[in-house]
Design an enzyme around this catalytic site. Sequence first.
Site, mmCIF file in Angstrom:
data_model
loop_
_atom_site.group_PDB
_atom_site.id
_atom_site.type_symbol
_atom_site.label_atom_id
_atom_site.label_comp_id
_atom_site.label_asym_id
_atom_site.label_seq_id
_atom_site.Cartn_x
_atom_site.Cartn_y
_atom_site.Cartn_z
ATOM 1 N N PRO A 65 0.828 -1.222 0.000
ATOM 2 C CA PRO A 65 0.000 0.000 0.000
ATOM 3 C C PRO A 65 0.859 1.267 0.000
ATOM 4 O O PRO A 65 1.875 1.338 0.695
ATOM 5 C CB PRO A 65 -0.767 -0.099 1.326
ATOM 6 C CG PRO A 65 -0.529 -1.454 1.880
ATOM 7 C CD PRO A 65 0.668 -2.025 1.209
ATOM 8 N N HIS A 66 0.450 2.240 -0.812
ATOM 9 C CA HIS A 66 1.118 3.538 -0.823
ATOM 10 C C HIS A 66 0.172 4.598 -1.361
ATOM 11 O O HIS A 66 -0.907 4.266 -1.836
ATOM 12 C CB HIS A 66 2.403 3.489 -1.653
ATOM 13 C CG HIS A 66 2.210 2.998 -3.058
ATOM 14 N ND1 HIS A 66 2.279 1.671 -3.381
ATOM 15 C CD2 HIS A 66 1.928 3.646 -4.203
ATOM 16 C CE1 HIS A 66 2.067 1.532 -4.686
ATOM 17 N NE2 HIS A 66 1.838 2.715 -5.207
ATOM 18 N N GLY A 67 0.589 5.847 -1.304
ATOM 19 C CA GLY A 67 -0.276 6.947 -1.718
ATOM 20 C C GLY A 67 -0.227 7.197 -3.213
ATOM 21 O O GLY A 67 0.257 6.373 -3.985
#
Lengths: 151, 102
Positions: A65-67
């Site tokens: 998960p990341h932005g």
Amino acid sequence: MTLSTDTLSAEAIRLGATAKDRAEAIEQCGRLLVDLGAVEEPYVAAMHEREKAVSTFVGEGVAIPHGTNEARQYVKRTQLAVVQYPDGIDWGAGTVHLCVAIAASGEEHVEVLAALSKVLMDEQKAAALRTATDAATVLSLLGNDQQEAHA
Amino acid sequence: MSTLDASTIKKVIVACDAGMGSSVMLAGQLSSALAPYSVKVQHAPVNQIPDDADVVLCQQGLVARAKAVKPDKPVLGFTMFLGDPVFDKLQKAIRDGGDLEY
């Protein structure tokens, strides 16, 4: 011996976590990055947004998960965090046992992600990562040993 | 369907939305696979695909955006990070110097 790389340290590793679904797991990953002082609050919402747009499931029980690109402004420093879910979480494309959460302002984390991709191509190492019971195992699988050897 | 002469490929760009996670991982994997053929593999956000990219790889859901950014570039979509058939297809075309369909 200090158990840390530039971007991943023992304090950024949470083993034996539980979450009821993908959204809660993302929230926990984001919260950890906030607590570590790596990102500002709005980055967490961007992580949810990114996950909805395109899944970060990468296979072998791992998601990253990341932005979004727009949310880079909320990254204070490049930092990775690991959250392990022994019971597994339904991630749509598969079951996730390990999240490697990413906050990146630069390229400092590239080596650790390259190490991760090598681990995932080796079934035994991938299983060792998913079922690790201490932070030292995670750090050694993700390249800490090699970095110490160079030091 | 168009084709590209795979022997002309010198630079492969792996694009993702943010250029901080998915594309970084895949670029790492592919660069070791393609290094023997002197092909460079780099990662980039989908909005910042460099002009000298010969082939662009990105997740299936981003193919339309990549094509909008670089209408003249071959864009290959993948759905799996580990072992998607498109990686084999690209590697074989580069190794054998044949045509790459896209």
